[in-house]
Scaffold this motif. Structure first.
Motif, PDB file in Angstrom:
ATOM      1  N   GLU A 134      49.870  35.460  40.807  1.00 58.04           N
ATOM      2  CA  GLU A 134      49.292  33.994  40.986  1.00 58.04           C
ATOM      3  C   GLU A 134      49.744  33.426  42.276  1.00 58.04           C
ATOM      4  O   GLU A 134      50.757  33.680  42.740  1.00 58.04           O
ATOM      5  N   PRO A 135      48.660  32.751  43.083  1.00 58.60           N
ATOM      6  CA  PRO A 135      49.315  32.334  44.393  1.00 58.60           C
ATOM      7  C   PRO A 135      50.316  31.272  44.172  1.00 58.60           C
ATOM      8  O   PRO A 135      50.273  30.406  43.253  1.00 58.60           O
ATOM      9  N   THR A 136      51.121  31.149  45.022  1.00 56.28           N
ATOM     10  CA  THR A 136      52.293  30.155  44.903  1.00 56.28           C
ATOM     11  C   THR A 136      52.105  28.782  45.755  1.00 56.28           C
ATOM     12  O   THR A 136      52.459  27.988  45.747  1.00 56.28           O
ATOM     13  N   ARG A 137      51.096  29.026  46.649  1.00 58.21           N
ATOM     14  CA  ARG A 137      50.612  27.768  47.563  1.00 58.21           C
ATOM     15  C   ARG A 137      49.177  27.501  47.445  1.00 58.21           C
ATOM     16  O   ARG A 137      48.292  28.612  47.288  1.00 58.21           O
ATOM     17  N   GLU A 172      47.524  26.627  45.004  1.00 57.99           N
ATOM     18  CA  GLU A 172      46.947  27.253  43.718  1.00 57.99           C
ATOM     19  C   GLU A 172      45.962  26.417  43.486  1.00 57.99           C
ATOM     20  O   GLU A 172      44.866  26.861  42.725  1.00 57.99           O
ATOM     21  N   TRP A 173      45.396  25.039  43.705  1.00 60.00           N
ATOM     22  CA  TRP A 173      44.436  24.241  43.303  1.00 60.00           C
ATOM     23  C   TRP A 173      43.218  24.873  43.794  1.00 60.00           C
ATOM     24  O   TRP A 173      42.164  24.819  43.248  1.00 60.00           O
ATOM     25  N   TRP A 181      43.142  28.454  45.163  1.00 59.92           N
ATOM     26  CA  TRP A 181      43.194  30.047  44.997  1.00 59.92           C
ATOM     27  C   TRP A 181      42.731  30.270  43.325  1.00 59.92           C
ATOM     28  O   TRP A 181      42.009  31.313  43.151  1.00 59.92           O
ATOM     29  N   THR A 182      43.481  29.575  42.498  1.00 60.39           N
ATOM     30  CA  THR A 182      43.122  30.011  41.272  1.00 60.39           C
ATOM     31  C   THR A 182      41.962  29.974  40.621  1.00 60.39           C
ATOM     32  O   THR A 182      41.044  30.854  40.310  1.00 60.39           O
TER      33      THR A 182
END
Length: 162
Positions: A99-102, A104-105, A107-108
């Motif tokens: 999961e991306p940590t930066r 994320e709004w 990338w997810t």
């Protein structure tokens, strides 16, 4: 107001505004260097298949009857076999995807859409009579070649889940 003043906005400009700003210049260079085709794992697989005498099309667009367009990395047109070499990040590998940590709004949902598009392409290809082989970028080349050869040699008799 002239007609040129009422021109539609460029859709690419709207997309640029929705994308997050790069963290730094290095990250921006890394993201720009990502390739859609001819990635190292894909090229290695193609070279290994070619050395074995297999001939194929690369990055060949297929317009399927369901109205879906797909562009597999390797296509055996006469045998109706489509091979995709999926990147662990972009296609959320169960082993290496994270999961991306930066941002994320951003990338997810983007990565979720990639998975959905993969499933849609798999279903449309199967409905059109094609066999699909999905290879993860981290897979050993010889193992990947073996999986592709199994489908080539045994076609629809090959084990499911290939």
């Amino acid at each position: 107001m002239s007609e040129s003043d009422r021109a539609e906005p460029d859709p690419r400009e709207a997309e640029r505004r929705r994308s997050p700003a790069p963290l730094n210049a290095g990250r921006s260079r890394n993201m720009k260097a990502n390739r859609r085709s001819d990635t190292k794992p894909e090229v290695e697989l193609r070279q290994a298949l070619h050395r074995l005498g297999y001939r194929y099309r690369k990055d060949h667009r297929l317009d399927l009857p369901a109205g879906v367009r797909v562009r597999p990395d390797i296509v055996f047109t006469r045998r109706k076999i489509a091979v995709f070499v999926d990147g662990c990040f972009w296609h959320v590998c169960p082993e290496h995807g994270r999961e991306p940590t930066r941002n994320e709004w951003y990338w997810t949902p983007k990565l979720r859409r990639n998975i959905e598009r993969d499933r849609l392409a798999d279903a449309a290809l199967a409905d059109a009579g094609w066999r699909v082989v999905r290879i993860w970028e981290h897979e050993d080349v010889q193992g990947a070649v073996g999986r592709v050869r199994e489908v080539i040699e045994h076609g629809f008799d090959a084990i499911d889940g290939v």
